[in-house]
Design an enzyme around this catalytic site. Structure first.
Site, PDB file in Angstrom:
ATOM      1  N   ARG A 152      21.684  31.651  51.349  1.00  0.00           N
ATOM      2  CA  ARG A 152      21.519  31.279  50.166  1.00  0.00           C
ATOM      3  C   ARG A 152      20.934  32.825  49.524  1.00  0.00           C
ATOM      4  O   ARG A 152      21.512  33.250  48.346  1.00  0.00           O
ATOM      5  CB  ARG A 152      19.704  30.573  50.047  1.00  0.00           C
ATOM      6  CG  ARG A 152      19.834  28.658  49.823  1.00  0.00           C
ATOM      7  CD  ARG A 152      18.179  28.957  49.935  1.00  0.00           C
ATOM      8  NE  ARG A 152      18.406  26.528  50.727  1.00  0.00           N
ATOM      9  CZ  ARG A 152      17.151  26.362  51.416  1.00  0.00           C
ATOM     10  NH1 ARG A 152      16.515  27.255  52.193  1.00  0.00           N
ATOM     11  NH2 ARG A 152      18.066  25.453  52.064  1.00  0.00           N
ATOM     12  N   VAL A 171      19.177  13.716  54.510  1.00  0.00           N
ATOM     13  CA  VAL A 171      20.033  14.779  53.188  1.00  0.00           C
ATOM     14  C   VAL A 171      20.928  13.827  53.223  1.00  0.00           C
ATOM     15  O   VAL A 171      21.646  13.956  51.936  1.00  0.00           O
ATOM     16  CB  VAL A 171      19.833  16.546  53.641  1.00  0.00           C
ATOM     17  CG1 VAL A 171      21.144  16.835  52.246  1.00  0.00           C
ATOM     18  CG2 VAL A 171      18.266  16.861  53.315  1.00  0.00           C
ATOM     19  N   HIS A 215       7.706  15.985  47.526  1.00  0.00           N
ATOM     20  CA  HIS A 215       6.820  17.020  47.733  1.00  0.00           C
ATOM     21  C   HIS A 215       6.212  17.759  45.848  1.00  0.00           C
ATOM     22  O   HIS A 215       6.716  16.952  44.868  1.00  0.00           O
ATOM     23  CB  HIS A 215       8.189  18.341  47.638  1.00  0.00           C
ATOM     24  CG  HIS A 215       8.750  18.816  48.905  1.00  0.00           C
ATOM     25  ND1 HIS A 215       8.353  18.324  50.154  1.00  0.00           N
ATOM     26  CD2 HIS A 215       9.499  19.564  49.740  1.00  0.00           C
ATOM     27  CE1 HIS A 215       9.065  18.293  51.136  1.00  0.00           C
ATOM     28  NE2 HIS A 215      10.199  19.882  51.142  1.00  0.00           N
ATOM     29  N   ASN A 256      11.969  15.008  46.912  1.00  0.00           N
ATOM     30  CA  ASN A 256      12.820  16.480  48.178  1.00  0.00           C
ATOM     31  C   ASN A 256      13.974  15.974  48.568  1.00  0.00           C
ATOM     32  O   ASN A 256      14.678  16.973  48.591  1.00  0.00           O
ATOM     33  CB  ASN A 256      12.434  16.694  49.368  1.00  0.00           C
ATOM     34  CG  ASN A 256      10.935  16.424  50.081  1.00  0.00           C
ATOM     35  OD1 ASN A 256      10.523  14.988  49.977  1.00  0.00           O
ATOM     36  ND2 ASN A 256      11.891  16.168  51.222  1.00  0.00           N
ATOM     37  N   CYS A 283      14.685  23.028  48.828  1.00  0.00           N
ATOM     38  CA  CYS A 283      13.484  22.064  47.953  1.00  0.00           C
ATOM     39  C   CYS A 283      12.161  21.782  47.237  1.00  0.00           C
ATOM     40  O   CYS A 283      12.640  21.756  46.119  1.00  0.00           O
ATOM     41  CB  CYS A 283      12.864  20.678  49.358  1.00  0.00           C
ATOM     42  SG  CYS A 283      12.445  21.192  50.664  1.00  0.00           S
ATOM     43  N   LYS A 336      10.817  31.853  50.700  1.00  0.00           N
ATOM     44  CA  LYS A 336      11.638  31.488  49.833  1.00  0.00           C
ATOM     45  C   LYS A 336      11.801  31.031  49.400  1.00  0.00           C
ATOM     46  O   LYS A 336      12.766  31.044  47.898  1.00  0.00           O
ATOM     47  CB  LYS A 336      12.522  30.967  50.880  1.00  0.00           C
ATOM     48  CG  LYS A 336      12.865  30.461  52.865  1.00  0.00           C
ATOM     49  CD  LYS A 336      13.154  29.244  53.226  1.00  0.00           C
ATOM     50  CE  LYS A 336      13.591  29.146  54.445  1.00  0.00           C
ATOM     51  NZ  LYS A 336      13.326  26.922  55.059  1.00  0.00           N
TER      52      LYS A 336
HETATM   53  N1  LIG Z   1      15.068  17.605  54.017  1.00  0.00           N
HETATM   54  C1  LIG Z   1      14.827  18.149  53.131  1.00  0.00           C
HETATM   55  O1  LIG Z   1      14.095  18.309  51.686  1.00  0.00           O
HETATM   56  C2  LIG Z   1      15.549  19.563  52.537  1.00  0.00           C
HETATM   57  C3  LIG Z   1      15.923  19.668  51.771  1.00  0.00           C
HETATM   58  C4  LIG Z   1      16.768  20.494  51.886  1.00  0.00           C
HETATM   59  C5  LIG Z   1      16.933  21.044  52.443  1.00  0.00           C
HETATM   60  N2  LIG Z   1      17.291  20.692  53.366  1.00  0.00           N
HETATM   61  C6  LIG Z   1      18.675  20.796  55.026  1.00  0.00           C
HETATM   62  O2  LIG Z   1      19.477  20.224  55.027  1.00  0.00           O
HETATM   63  C7  LIG Z   1      20.127  20.279  56.290  1.00  0.00           C
HETATM   64  C8  LIG Z   1      19.789  18.757  57.164  1.00  0.00           C
HETATM   65  O3  LIG Z   1      18.474  18.599  56.728  1.00  0.00           O
HETATM   66  P1  LIG Z   1      18.074  16.658  57.288  1.00  0.00           P
HETATM   67  O4  LIG Z   1      16.086  16.972  56.212  1.00  0.00           O
HETATM   68  O5  LIG Z   1      19.410  16.682  56.766  1.00  0.00           O
HETATM   69  O6  LIG Z   1      17.569  17.153  58.508  1.00  0.00           O
HETATM   70  P2  LIG Z   1      18.131  15.903  59.758  1.00  0.00           P
HETATM   71  O7  LIG Z   1      17.315  14.364  59.208  1.00  0.00           O
HETATM   72  O8  LIG Z   1      17.479  15.877  60.866  1.00  0.00           O
HETATM   73  O9  LIG Z   1      18.938  15.672  60.149  1.00  0.00           O
HETATM   74  C9  LIG Z   1      20.257  16.706  60.470  1.00  0.00           C
HETATM   75  C10 LIG Z   1      21.894  16.487  60.947  1.00  0.00           C
HETATM   76  O10 LIG Z   1      22.579  17.127  60.679  1.00  0.00           O
HETATM   77  C11 LIG Z   1      23.348  17.078  62.061  1.00  0.00           C
HETATM   78  N3  LIG Z   1      23.586  17.690  62.775  1.00  0.00           N
HETATM   79  C12 LIG Z   1      22.369  18.399  63.364  1.00  0.00           C
HETATM   80  N4  LIG Z   1      23.260  19.817  64.505  1.00  0.00           N
HETATM   81  C13 LIG Z   1      24.210  19.002  64.250  1.00  0.00           C
HETATM   82  C14 LIG Z   1      26.042  19.480  64.663  1.00  0.00           C
HETATM   83  N5  LIG Z   1      25.807  20.865  66.172  1.00  0.00           N
HETATM   84  N6  LIG Z   1      27.406  19.768  64.461  1.00  0.00           N
HETATM   85  C15 LIG Z   1      26.913  18.360  63.182  1.00  0.00           C
HETATM   86  N7  LIG Z   1      26.167  18.155  63.066  1.00  0.00           N
HETATM   87  C16 LIG Z   1      25.145  18.292  63.381  1.00  0.00           C
HETATM   88  C17 LIG Z   1      22.681  15.668  62.308  1.00  0.00           C
HETATM   89  O11 LIG Z   1      23.567  14.536  63.074  1.00  0.00           O
HETATM   90  P3  LIG Z   1      23.131  13.783  64.496  1.00  0.00           P
HETATM   91  O12 LIG Z   1      22.669  12.594  63.691  1.00  0.00           O
HETATM   92  O13 LIG Z   1      24.557  13.265  64.795  1.00  0.00           O
HETATM   93  O14 LIG Z   1      22.384  15.159  65.216  1.00  0.00           O
HETATM   94  C18 LIG Z   1      22.275  14.792  61.387  1.00  0.00           C
HETATM   95  O15 LIG Z   1      23.750  14.519  60.584  1.00  0.00           O
HETATM   96  C19 LIG Z   1      18.923  21.307  57.479  1.00  0.00           C
HETATM   97  O16 LIG Z   1      19.856  22.721  56.814  1.00  0.00           O
HETATM   98  C20 LIG Z   1      17.996  21.836  55.937  1.00  0.00           C
HETATM   99  O17 LIG Z   1      17.307  22.561  55.954  1.00  0.00           O
HETATM  100  C21 LIG Z   1      16.860  19.556  53.609  1.00  0.00           C
END
Ligand SMILES: NC(=O)c1ccc[n+]([C@@H]2O[C@H](COP(=O)([O-])OP(=O)(O)OC[C@H]3O[C@@H](n4cnc5c(N)ncnc54)[C@H](OP(=O)(O)O)[C@@H]3O)[C@@H](O)[C@H]2O)c1
Length: 342
Positions: free
Chosen positions: A101, A14, A244, A317, A132, A216
């Site tokens: 949320r 994201v 999605h 998504n 999403c 959700k």
């Molecule tokens: N993917 C979707 O479709 C979607 C849709 C709506 C909402 N979301 C939400 O968006 C968020 C991120 O999702 P994503 O899909 O981008 O996940 P992701 O690809 O796994 O990326 C996670 C990100 O969070 C960082 N992170 C993890 N633990 C951390 C910490 N303790 N302190 C600081 N940064 C940290 C990671 O950094 P590092 O690289 O340093 O580990 C990475 O940049 C989640 O809350 C998810 O529920 C996702």
């Protein structure tokens, strides 16, 4: 003068998409800081396709004082630690996790649907981005609700693996490759093999047998669109990398024909109607990748209920379901409240 913007989680699915969209939409940012965990401190990410490289800082040591807004995509646990700290320092947090949320003091915003609700962000200086699957569904439902008042929605989702972060995409890729060469398809991120399979389980189980992802969709739709709308959802993970899909059945208070619904959807903000009764006359997830729109296809009357319609809804998504919606909220916040940029 433009804004000073932080992107938290800039190495993730994201976060990277947020950088792309801020750059694509020429968001009026004077300065962009990118933060993530200690794991990626010092790594570089590109600001869209501008060639401008940004160096990741450790969020633990980042002082948000003097920054206008922070787009968070770091998961609920890290958000619980850092969002209150950023908000208290005067940096408005636009959060992608599920943490805030349903907090009554935090607005949950889809700009095409409930932009007016943003005014209450001052209570906590935090604004939430929906799940999403909810985001794309409410974009499609809103204009139809305005026209004929939705009573009940039955939705089945077909959710891509990118909804489970980078690890989800890696698992689909590795399992597919392993199966082709005759190796084991080990499940780590998902509960069962996802390659060449579908899994009717996203997020944890609740006491009533539904899952948190399904819950959700129910409660977020009520908060964003109308608390009177009844929703029942079945959320399914499918072996698609990005995009999605949702099969949505809607029961209305008032009569609405498929032709009328199509003419409304054709004009509605954020929607692209692609609905031809011919081979390929509909949108599938691979075609929505990188797009802003929520695509609607297969609009038809459902004769098994009074005033019923069925439709197919597809969106990226990582964009409308997360990063695009967050940037649209940032634009709305800027226009209505911060008023720095021209
Ligand atoms: N993917 C979707 O479709 C979607 C849709 C709506 C909402 N979301 C939400 O968006 C968020 C991120 O999702 P994503 O899909 O981008 O996940 P992701 O690809 O796994 O990326 C996670 C990100 O969070 C960082 N992170 C993890 N633990 C951390 C910490 N303790 N302190 C600081 N940064 C940290 C990671 O950094 P590092 O690289 O340093 O580990 C990475 O940049 C989640 O809350 C998810 O529920 C996702």
């Amino acid at each position: 003068m433009g804004y000073r913007v932080v992107v938290a989680g800039a190495t993730g699915n994201v976060g990277r998409e947020m950088l792309n969209i801020l750059a694509e939409r020429e968001f009026p940012a004077d300065e962009i800081a990118v933060v993530a965990s200690a794991r990626s401190t010092g790594n570089q990410v590109e600001y869209g396709e501008t060639g401008r490289m940004l160096t990741i800082k450790n969020i633990e040591h980042f002082d948000p004082t003097g920054w206008d807004m922070a787009l968070f995509a770091i998961g609920s646990d890290a958000t619980a630690i850092h969002a209150p700290r950023f908000a208290a320092a005067g940096c408005t947090v636009i959060d992608n996790s599920s943490l805030y949320r349903m907090d009554p003091d935090v607005p949950l915003i889809v700009p095409e649907v409930n932009p007016e609700a943003i005014h209450s962000y001052t209570r906590k200086n935090i604004i939430a981005n929906p799940n999403c699957s909810t985001a794309q569904m409410v974009v499609a439902l809103k204009p139809l609700h305005d026209a004929a008042t939705i009573k009940r929605v039955v939705v089945a989702t077909y959710q891509s693996v990118s909804g489970a972060g980078k690890a989800g995409m890696d698992e689909l890729f590795e399992q597919s490759r392993n199966i082709f060469v005759g190796d084991q398809a080990e499940a780590r991120k998902f509960t069962k093999q996802i390659a060449f399979n579908v899994i009717p389980h996203i997020d944890k189980f609740l006491e009533d047998g539904s899952t948190k992802e399904e819950w959700k969709m129910v409660v977020e739709t009520k908060k964003i669109l109308d608390p009177k709308i009844k929703v029942t959802a079945t959320c399914v993970r499918v072996p698609v990398f990005v995009g999605h899909s949702e099969a949505i059945n809607i029961e209305f208070e008032h009569e609405i024909s498929a032709a009328k619904a199509k003419s409304i959807l054709r004009e509605a903000p954020g929607i692209m109607l692609v609905d031809k009764h011919e081979d390929g006359g509909y949108v599938t997830p691979v075609e929505c990748v990188g797009e802003y729109a929520t695509f609607v296809s297969r609009v038809r009357e459902d004769s098994t209920v009074d005033n019923g319609l069925s439709l197919w809804c597809v969106s990226d998504n990582l964009r409308k379901g997360a990063a695009l919606n967050a940037v649209q909220i940032a634009e709305l916040l800027g226009r209505r409240y911060l008023k720095k940029a021209a």
